[in-house]
Design a protein around this motif. Sequence first.
Motif, mmCIF file in Angstrom:
data_model
loop_
_atom_site.group_PDB
_atom_site.id
_atom_site.type_symbol
_atom_site.label_atom_id
_atom_site.label_comp_id
_atom_site.label_asym_id
_atom_site.label_seq_id
_atom_site.Cartn_x
_atom_site.Cartn_y
_atom_site.Cartn_z
ATOM 1 N N LYS A 14 -13.531 -73.823 3.511
ATOM 2 C CA LYS A 14 -14.624 -73.380 4.395
ATOM 3 C C LYS A 14 -15.714 -74.453 4.402
ATOM 4 C CE LYS A 14 -13.308 -68.809 4.730
ATOM 5 N NZ LYS A 14 -11.933 -69.028 4.277
ATOM 6 N N GLU A 19 -19.217 -68.941 6.946
ATOM 7 C CA GLU A 19 -17.810 -68.661 7.258
ATOM 8 C C GLU A 19 -17.162 -67.857 6.128
ATOM 9 O OE1 GLU A 19 -15.972 -72.472 7.794
ATOM 10 O OE2 GLU A 19 -17.214 -72.940 9.528
ATOM 11 N N GLN A 20 -17.818 -67.882 4.979
ATOM 12 C CA GLN A 20 -17.239 -67.215 3.810
ATOM 13 C C GLN A 20 -17.599 -65.736 3.796
ATOM 14 O OE1 GLN A 20 -14.886 -66.732 1.648
ATOM 15 N NE2 GLN A 20 -15.130 -68.820 0.865
ATOM 16 N N ARG A 21 -16.700 -64.902 3.272
ATOM 17 C CA ARG A 21 -16.985 -63.469 3.217
ATOM 18 C C ARG A 21 -17.849 -63.126 1.999
ATOM 19 N NH1 ARG A 21 -13.896 -61.307 -0.814
ATOM 20 N NH2 ARG A 21 -11.898 -62.277 -1.300
ATOM 21 N N GLU A 22 -18.341 -61.873 1.977
ATOM 22 C CA GLU A 22 -19.103 -61.401 0.823
ATOM 23 C C GLU A 22 -18.152 -61.265 -0.369
ATOM 24 O OE1 GLU A 22 -22.357 -60.902 0.759
ATOM 25 O OE2 GLU A 22 -22.533 -61.428 2.884
ATOM 26 N N ARG A 35 -22.126 -65.553 -1.960
ATOM 27 C CA ARG A 35 -20.917 -65.083 -1.283
ATOM 28 C C ARG A 35 -19.706 -65.312 -2.181
ATOM 29 N NH1 ARG A 35 -21.821 -64.869 4.844
ATOM 30 N NH2 ARG A 35 -24.048 -65.180 4.942
ATOM 31 N N SER A 341 -17.630 -60.924 17.673
ATOM 32 C CA SER A 341 -16.997 -60.611 16.388
ATOM 33 C C SER A 341 -16.728 -59.123 16.209
ATOM 34 C CB SER A 341 -17.891 -61.078 15.246
ATOM 35 O OG SER A 341 -18.312 -62.374 15.474
ATOM 36 N N LYS A 438 -24.079 -54.690 5.230
ATOM 37 C CA LYS A 438 -22.685 -54.482 4.835
ATOM 38 C C LYS A 438 -21.907 -53.699 5.875
ATOM 39 C CE LYS A 438 -23.915 -54.438 -0.011
ATOM 40 N NZ LYS A 438 -24.502 -53.460 -0.908
ATOM 41 N N ARG A 440 -19.701 -52.702 8.700
ATOM 42 C CA ARG A 440 -18.682 -53.355 9.522
ATOM 43 C C ARG A 440 -18.067 -52.373 10.514
ATOM 44 N NH1 ARG A 440 -21.090 -56.616 8.449
ATOM 45 N NH2 ARG A 440 -20.913 -58.273 6.950
ATOM 46 N N SER A 462 -21.719 -56.235 13.155
ATOM 47 C CA SER A 462 -21.470 -57.632 12.768
ATOM 48 C C SER A 462 -22.775 -58.383 12.581
ATOM 49 C CB SER A 462 -20.651 -58.338 13.845
ATOM 50 O OG SER A 462 -20.645 -59.722 13.602
ATOM 51 N N ASP A 466 -19.611 -62.132 11.107
ATOM 52 C CA ASP A 466 -18.618 -61.384 10.328
ATOM 53 C C ASP A 466 -17.891 -60.405 11.250
ATOM 54 O OD1 ASP A 466 -19.134 -62.560 7.955
ATOM 55 O OD2 ASP A 466 -20.622 -61.093 7.313
ATOM 56 N N GLU A 467 -16.618 -60.168 10.956
ATOM 57 C CA GLU A 467 -15.874 -59.283 11.852
ATOM 58 C C GLU A 467 -16.224 -57.823 11.626
ATOM 59 O OE1 GLU A 467 -11.740 -60.105 11.889
ATOM 60 O OE2 GLU A 467 -12.086 -62.026 12.871
#
Length: 599
Positions: A14, A19-22, A35, A341, A438, A440, A462, A466-467
């Motif tokens: 990354k 771009e990185q998730r939690e 993250r 997203s 948080k 989603r 989003s 984030d998706e």
Amino acid sequence: MEQGENQSADLPVKERCFEQREALPGEPRCVVCGRYGEYICDQTDDDICSVECKTILLARIAAKTKPIVKTSKHVNLPLGDESFCIKDTNFPNIPTLADSLITALRSKLDICVEGEAVPNPIMCFSSCGLPEKLVNNLEIAGYCMPTPVQMQVIPASMSNRSLLVSADTGSGKTASFLIPIIAHCSRVRSQQCTSKLGPLAIVLAPTRELCLQVEEQAKVLGKGLPFKTALVVGGDPLAQQIYRIENGIELIVGTPGRLIDLLMKHNVDLTYVSIFVLDEVDCLLERGFRDQAMQIFRSLSQPQVMMFSATLHLEAEKMSNSLAKNLIRISCGNPSRPNKSVKQVVIWVESKKKKQKIFEILKSKQHFKPPAVVFVSSRVGADLLSEAITVATGLEVVSIHGEKTMNERRESLRRFLTGEVSVIVSTGVLGRGMDLLKVRQVILFDIPNSIDEYIHQVGRASRMGDEGMAVVFVNEEDRRIFKELVQVLKTAGAPIPRELANSRYTAGVSLGNERKRKLSYGSLRLKICLPKDKSLVFLEVASGALRCGSLHQSLLPCCNATQRKAEKNMAVFIQKVSQNEHTFRSQSLNQMLFYYVMY
Ligand SMILES: Nc1ncnc2c1ncn2[C@@H]1O[C@H](COP(=O)(O)OP(=O)(O)OP(=O)(O)O)[C@@H](O)[C@H]1O
């Protein structure tokens, strides 16, 4: 950087932090931003999430071993193709880009600008003379790089220009106005430009919750600087708010109604307010808020006006012209469309079956992705639905709406944000601007009245790309919004329920740019070539009966039949159509329609 064991070797590392998730509980966390610490920094053995955070980590270590240098004076930019910075006469040592490259950069970042002499975008927070402490605060908050909207808005705002900005939900608009405000306030105060303690900036937002959130963020970013804030919203005691302002603050964040109330009852010196922000400007310039917003504006002396929203239309644009001259218009990403997203899943559900449907979703491990926000249209509905969900699913649920006291609203939000409860049922109060980090999944139990509110509510699923997923219940009662909804779904490539696609209220809306589309009706699959003039023909197979129709009803007599008969009728119908090409055309359909039955 070494790849972790689980990391598949062919996945690229990354580049950017966002771009990185939690990180999930128990997983390694990036030492810079918190993250998911997917990688190990080979120089330090620390967990990091991306190349970006690795660079910051190494820079921090290097900074500790070197004498501190003022960031604004000696900026050493990497010379990769992403090393852009503002052309700023205050910082002559910083390399500048040719105009053609600036244009290319804007186009790459989806930034459009309109207006005279628009300042160039920046690529790093340290390149436009922000106080060092503010740059540190940004770093601590995990803001390693400006987002595209921040890249363009911050330099434009710091050149004292008024702005009208539209950018996707969750793209970082809030910081794009808070950063220049904090920079301005701390500069004025530290230079002792004035001995007066009156506020220097005002941010208006339409809901109490949003004001609360903006003020919180302002405090975080302005920590350690001569920068204090006052929250001026209904529901909290007025006396406390007045007391706080009297004691000296730099920024007021408030809802229009309460601020007017306060200004009428108390003499607040607004002489030095030089920045006026309208967050969710389209909403603030609508009837209901407009007069109050304008009244506040008129009590200021020609401030710099900054207006923001993810949805802007002609009316708001026109109004904004009366607030500021020589405006710069900035648009980033894909405003006035739901955030890309967020996956939109629209389900046709009759009103009396909606509750059953939401219970099914919330009970399903596969479909329920907590924490989730459920949007409803009425205050009573919010309370009733939250109770019903608890009874039917055993989940703890809270509700939030305008009839609750401010303390109740705060408490509901706190319980939801801290994870104590996994579902919150809300009216529009959480629909706009709320950064429910948080979250989603949102469920639009009742579709809102306008497509703009739809875009904002869907956007809660989003943040920063984030998706997320928005489950939307729709039925005939929502027909006022059908046309725009179909357009929005079509643009996003989201599936459109058959009932919605075939509704007469969506007539005239093309279902696709492509001219061929497959629809499935029970056992009968039809391939339809749509006419260019978009006069959509509808076909329906319901309980074994086939109805064929068009905008020109007289053209095709309806027929009832069993399924098998329906198929036969269909074949006859097709034959008729192809034989009667001429008649068809003369019935004012510009293009011939072809139907193919595919078994
Ligand atoms: N430069 C940045 N780096 C990392 N995170 C950021 C940055 N800027 C903002 N964020 C985070 O991104 C999230 C979304 O930002 P924000 O709430 O300002 O979006 P917005 O554009 O105002 O959305 P909306 O239209 O929904 O109000 C927030 O959690 C914020 O803290």
